[in-house]
Design an enzyme around this catalytic site. Structure first.
Site, PDB file in Angstrom:
ATOM      1  N   THR A 194     -75.339  56.977 -23.423  1.00 42.81           N
ATOM      2  CA  THR A 194     -75.020  56.829 -24.840  1.00 42.81           C
ATOM      3  C   THR A 194     -75.438  58.046 -25.665  1.00 42.81           C
ATOM      4  O   THR A 194     -75.396  58.012 -26.887  1.00 42.81           O
ATOM      5  CB  THR A 194     -75.652  55.549 -25.424  1.00 42.81           C
ATOM      6  OG1 THR A 194     -76.988  55.423 -24.945  1.00 42.81           O
ATOM      7  CG2 THR A 194     -74.861  54.337 -25.012  1.00 42.81           C
ATOM      8  N   GLY A 195     -75.866  59.091 -24.998  1.00 42.51           N
ATOM      9  CA  GLY A 195     -76.098  60.352 -25.706  1.00 42.51           C
ATOM     10  C   GLY A 195     -77.536  60.631 -26.093  1.00 42.51           C
ATOM     11  O   GLY A 195     -77.791  61.476 -26.946  1.00 42.51           O
ATOM     12  N   HIS A 413     -55.119  33.764  -4.508  1.00 41.12           N
ATOM     13  CA  HIS A 413     -56.395  33.843  -5.242  1.00 41.12           C
ATOM     14  C   HIS A 413     -56.182  34.574  -6.575  1.00 41.12           C
ATOM     15  O   HIS A 413     -56.555  34.071  -7.633  1.00 41.12           O
ATOM     16  CB  HIS A 413     -57.434  34.566  -4.368  1.00 41.12           C
ATOM     17  CG  HIS A 413     -58.770  34.771  -5.022  1.00 41.12           C
ATOM     18  ND1 HIS A 413     -59.894  34.063  -4.668  1.00 41.12           N
ATOM     19  CD2 HIS A 413     -59.169  35.607  -6.010  1.00 41.12           C
ATOM     20  CE1 HIS A 413     -60.919  34.455  -5.408  1.00 41.12           C
ATOM     21  NE2 HIS A 413     -60.504  35.410  -6.236  1.00 41.12           N
ATOM     22  N   GLU A 414     -55.539  35.721  -6.504  1.00 39.38           N
ATOM     23  CA  GLU A 414     -55.328  36.501  -7.733  1.00 39.38           C
ATOM     24  C   GLU A 414     -54.332  35.820  -8.661  1.00 39.38           C
ATOM     25  O   GLU A 414     -54.495  35.830  -9.878  1.00 39.38           O
ATOM     26  CB  GLU A 414     -54.850  37.918  -7.398  1.00 39.38           C
ATOM     27  CG  GLU A 414     -55.803  38.753  -6.529  1.00 39.38           C
ATOM     28  CD  GLU A 414     -57.238  38.771  -7.014  1.00 39.38           C
ATOM     29  OE1 GLU A 414     -57.461  38.644  -8.243  1.00 39.38           O
ATOM     30  OE2 GLU A 414     -58.152  38.902  -6.178  1.00 39.38           O
ATOM     31  N   HIS A 417     -56.222  33.254 -10.717  1.00 40.69           N
ATOM     32  CA  HIS A 417     -56.917  33.847 -11.878  1.00 40.69           C
ATOM     33  C   HIS A 417     -55.919  34.131 -12.992  1.00 40.69           C
ATOM     34  O   HIS A 417     -56.149  33.803 -14.148  1.00 40.69           O
ATOM     35  CB  HIS A 417     -57.535  35.199 -11.487  1.00 40.69           C
ATOM     36  CG  HIS A 417     -58.792  35.123 -10.664  1.00 40.69           C
ATOM     37  ND1 HIS A 417     -59.906  34.418 -11.054  1.00 40.69           N
ATOM     38  CD2 HIS A 417     -59.127  35.727  -9.490  1.00 40.69           C
ATOM     39  CE1 HIS A 417     -60.861  34.579 -10.147  1.00 40.69           C
ATOM     40  NE2 HIS A 417     -60.415  35.381  -9.172  1.00 40.69           N
TER      41      HIS A 417
HETATM   42  C1  NHX Z   1     -65.633  41.438   2.485  1.00 39.47           C
HETATM   43  N1  NHX Z   1     -64.325  41.685   0.531  1.00 39.47           N
HETATM   44  O1  NHX Z   1     -66.643  41.754   1.835  1.00 39.47           O
HETATM   45  C2  NHX Z   1     -64.284  41.727   1.934  1.00 39.47           C
HETATM   46  C3  NHX Z   1     -63.809  43.070   2.365  1.00 39.47           C
HETATM   47  C4  NHX Z   1     -61.069  36.664  -2.488  1.00 39.47           C
HETATM   48  C5  NHX Z   1     -58.959  37.777  -2.328  1.00 39.47           C
HETATM   49  N2  NHX Z   1     -65.716  40.859   3.644  1.00 39.47           N
HETATM   50  O2  NHX Z   1     -62.518  37.756  -6.628  1.00 39.47           O
HETATM   51  O3  NHX Z   1     -62.126  41.115  -2.830  1.00 39.47           O
HETATM   52  O4  NHX Z   1     -64.177  39.476   0.354  1.00 39.47           O
HETATM   53  O5  NHX Z   1     -60.325  38.092  -7.949  1.00 39.47           O
HETATM   54  C6  NHX Z   1     -67.104  43.587  -7.400  1.00 39.47           C
HETATM   55  C7  NHX Z   1     -65.788  43.185  -7.385  1.00 39.47           C
HETATM   56  C8  NHX Z   1     -67.777  41.593  -3.114  1.00 39.47           C
HETATM   57  C9  NHX Z   1     -67.935  43.290  -6.340  1.00 39.47           C
HETATM   58  C10 NHX Z   1     -65.302  42.497  -6.296  1.00 39.47           C
HETATM   59  C11 NHX Z   1     -68.261  42.274  -4.181  1.00 39.47           C
HETATM   60  C12 NHX Z   1     -65.652  41.500  -4.136  1.00 39.47           C
HETATM   61  C13 NHX Z   1     -62.253  39.699  -5.341  1.00 39.47           C
HETATM   62  C14 NHX Z   1     -65.990  40.463  -1.884  1.00 39.47           C
HETATM   63  C15 NHX Z   1     -60.666  38.800  -3.713  1.00 39.47           C
HETATM   64  N3  NHX Z   1     -60.788  38.978  -7.073  1.00 39.47           N
HETATM   65  N4  NHX Z   1     -63.816  39.745  -2.415  1.00 39.47           N
HETATM   66  C16 NHX Z   1     -61.880  38.722  -6.391  1.00 39.47           C
HETATM   67  C17 NHX Z   1     -62.656  40.078  -2.999  1.00 39.47           C
HETATM   68  C18 NHX Z   1     -64.311  40.529  -0.165  1.00 39.47           C
HETATM   69  C19 NHX Z   1     -66.452  41.188  -3.078  1.00 39.47           C
HETATM   70  C20 NHX Z   1     -67.450  42.585  -5.259  1.00 39.47           C
HETATM   71  C21 NHX Z   1     -66.143  42.194  -5.233  1.00 39.47           C
HETATM   72  C22 NHX Z   1     -60.409  38.021  -2.475  1.00 39.47           C
HETATM   73  C23 NHX Z   1     -62.107  39.069  -3.983  1.00 39.47           C
HETATM   74  C24 NHX Z   1     -64.543  40.672  -1.632  1.00 39.47           C
HETATM   75 ZN    ZN Z   2     -61.465  36.313  -7.630  1.00 41.07          ZN
END
Ligand code: NHX
Ligand code: ZN
Length: 591
Positions: A194-195, A413-414, A417
């Site tokens: 933030t500077g 899933h998406e 949401h």
């Molecule tokens: C794993 N990743 O870890 C695999 C590669 C449910 C369709 N075995 O909720 O990507 O399962 O709506 C920040 C953002 C962990 C931190 C996302 C830490 C996701 C994301 C796990 C979609 N979108 N899950 C979601 C997802 C996963 C994860 C995160 C994160 C899925 C879901 C990650």
């Molecule tokens: Zn999700």
């Protein structure tokens, strides 16, 4: 292991000092006299010991003497003739102690240096040998490449607040004559980027004074006393260059309140903190025009002693920039980056709520890299968008192979949401994508149109519901849960807990149940919260559970009611991988 070595070293040093001290004491008993005096005074001598070229002896009055010179046989005969007892010894052999000391002290010093060097290298600091020296970088204001107030955008109020520090540094005498108590400890409080450092540098530059920069953690060392020695050294250097500014970034590393954090009290840190307090108090008594600025993003864990009157008692808050601030920050940086004139900075600034100045700079830098790679002559809006997406969601992993079955789960899933956000939350969904990015396999990107500073309960509950819609959809469509929702679940649980424990939204009324491990809040000492009684804790946890299950049920009912729309969205996602707001709205209205 490290401590063993340290104590071993201290032990050997103690023996060394003891030996040297006894040796000095011993030799102090002897009066050193010249050889000629000895010969003239020889009538008073009682006995003599000759060891090589050292002559030691006793006068008749009991006084011990020592003399240096070659005692030949003529001299010895003369003494014997006078009836003096003479003993001749071979040249004195150095004591075992001396041998040990000569052999070991240099070795130990080398071990010590090697050890500290290794530690330094471990921390990526090859200059660790200059042990107690403050490593603070000193910046002398330069005419060219100046950081000035005009290069710090989006924090007008902050600038106003620091003006008097600037005036004081420019003209300390004027203020002192008027009886003004000099400003000395100023604490800059705000999130990263933030500077805070920028403003401190700008003050130094505008006042045309040197600027010492040091990070708080560099005062924290293994060896007790090193940190405080570094503080002393830093202030010594600063005094030689006053008027000047000392800037200590991340002061919380030194100024953590006793008992806060894991491990509790820490001798070294306390000593370092004390030394800092001593130096701060010293500034006032000597009236030196030195202003100490400290920065932190964790003011709550600072030791109250630091914030007491006469120390870091002036607080300047650095907020995250609002929309207007972000626009200004974009414009300031756009002077350095080659940005297309057609870019609408307001539109771009709206895309990045919650971004700090540093985030914005980072985004422009990322965009610049992308523009070069794409062989564009300037950074355009599209590139800025891509850069933002990369920063908030991670880089796209287009070639990440995912089986059709898993891809289907991701798409649903998406889609879940997205649909609940649009139908129930009336929330904007900027885009939804099943292209893996960073950690995530799929993302639903919700960026609010306006900056949100406060959330009402209805908004919060909808937010939780939207977060849980991904998992709810998986359960409905596939009849099973998956690990993928881990992040959604963590986030929604965190919000529900905050509602109950922090935001006073439980059935028990507006009460904060949050247990604090810190006891300072915004400079005031706050009593440690009592432990919550078991009975109340049970009740509160049940309320968290009921918020989550209500939201989860709500999500499921919305999905079931609109299952056709969901299928359409998921199908489109599987086909196109990414959908933008317009496409989403089309699908939802036509189904
Ligand atoms: C794993 N990743 O870890 C695999 C590669 C449910 C369709 N075995 O909720 O990507 O399962 O709506 C920040 C953002 C962990 C931190 C996302 C830490 C996701 C994301 C796990 C979609 N979108 N899950 C979601 C997802 C996963 C994860 C995160 C994160 C899925 C879901 C990650
Ligand atoms: Zn999700």
């Amino acid at each position: 292991m490290k401590y063993l070595l340290l104590w071993g070293l201290i032990f050997i040093l103690a023996i060394f000092i003891y030996r040297v001290a006894t040796e000095i004491q011993e030799s102090a008993q002897f009066k050193t006299i010249s050889l000629s005096d000895l010969i003239t005074d020889s009538d008073n001598i009682e006995e003599v010991k000759i060891k090589g070229n050292k002559i030691e002896g006793k006068f008749k009055n009991g006084e011990l003497f020592r003399s240096y010179g070659i005692a030949d046989w003529g001299f010895i005969n003369e003494l014997i003739k006078k009836g003096i007892k003479v003993n001749v010894f071979p040249e004195e052999k150095a004591s075992i102690w001396k041998d040990i000391l000569i052999a070991w002290v240099p070795t130990l010093v080398i071990i010590f240096l090697f050890f500290s060097l290794v530690r330094g290298i471990e921390r990526g600091n090859a200059r660790a040998i200059t042990f107690t020296k403050a490593k603070a970088k000193m910046f002398i204001p330069k005419k060219e490449n100046k950081v000035t107030f005009s290069s710090v955008a989006g924090i007008d109020e902050v600038k106003e607040e620091v003006m008097d520090i600037l005036e004081y540094l420019k003209n300390p005498n004027k203020f002192r004559e008027m009886g003004v108590r000099p400003p000395k400890g100023v604490i800059f409080i705000g999130p990263p980027g933030t500077g805070k450092t920028l403003v401190a540098k700008a003050i130094a530059n505008e006042a045309d004074v040197p600027f010492f920069y040091e990070v708080g953690s560099s005062f924290i060392e293994l060896f007790v006393g090193v940190g405080s020695a570094r503080i002393r050294d830093l202030f010594d250097r600063a005094r030689k260059h006053s008027p000047c500014i000392i800037f200590i970034d991340e002061i919380d590393a030194v100024g953590r309140s006793r008992g806060a954090g894991i491990g509790g009290g820490h001798d070294e840190r306390e000593q370092t903190l004390n030394q800092l307090l001593v130096e701060l108090d010293g500034i006032e008594s000597r009236g030196e025009p030195i202003v100490v600025i400290a920065a932190t993003n964790r003011p709550d864990i600072l030791d109250p002693a630091l914030l007491r009157a006469g120390r870091f008692d002036k607080k300047v808050y650095f907020p995250l920039p609002d929309l207007k601030g972000r626009i200004e920050i974009f414009k300031v940086h756009a002077k350095r980056f080659k940005v297309d004139e057609n870019v609408d900075f307001e539109k771009v600034a709206r895309m990045v709520p919650g971004f700090s100045g540093a985030d914005i700079e980072n985004m422009l830098n990322e965009a610049a890299i992308m523009a070069v790679r794409a062989k564009k002559s300037k950074i355009d809006e599209e590139t800025l968008m891509k850069a933002r997406d990369k920063i908030i969601m991670g880089a796209e992993r287009k070639n990440f192979y995912i089986t059709e079955e898993q891809k289907k789960r991701i798409a649903y899933h998406e889609a879940g949401h997205t649909m609940v956000a649009k139908l129930y939350g009336k929330e904007q969904v900027e885009k939804v994508s099943i292209i893996p990015r960073g950690k995530a396999l799929g993302v639903t990107l919700q960026i609010p149109k306006e900056d949100i500073y406060i959330m009402d309960k209805d908004y919060i509950l909808k937010k939780i519901t939207i977060l849980l819609s991904g998992r709810a959809t998986e359960e409905i469509i596939f009849g099973s849960e998956s690990t993928g929702a881990v992040d959604d679940i963590e986030k929604s649980t965190e919000i529900a807990k905050k509602m109950i424990y922090e935001w006073g939204m439980s059935s028990l009324g507006p009460i904060a149940f949050k247990t604090k491990d810190e006891y300072v809040f915004l400079g005031k000492e706050v009593a440690r919260h009592e432990e919550i009684s078991e009975e109340i804790a049970k009740k509160l946890d049940n309320e968290v559970i009921s918020i989550i299950s209500l939201c989860y049920e709500k999500a499921k009912s919305i999905i079931l009611e609109n299952i056709e729309k969901l299928h359409n969205l998921a199908k489109a996602l599987l086909e196109k991988e990414t959908l933008l707001e317009k496409e989403i709205e089309e699908i939802l209205t036509t189904a």
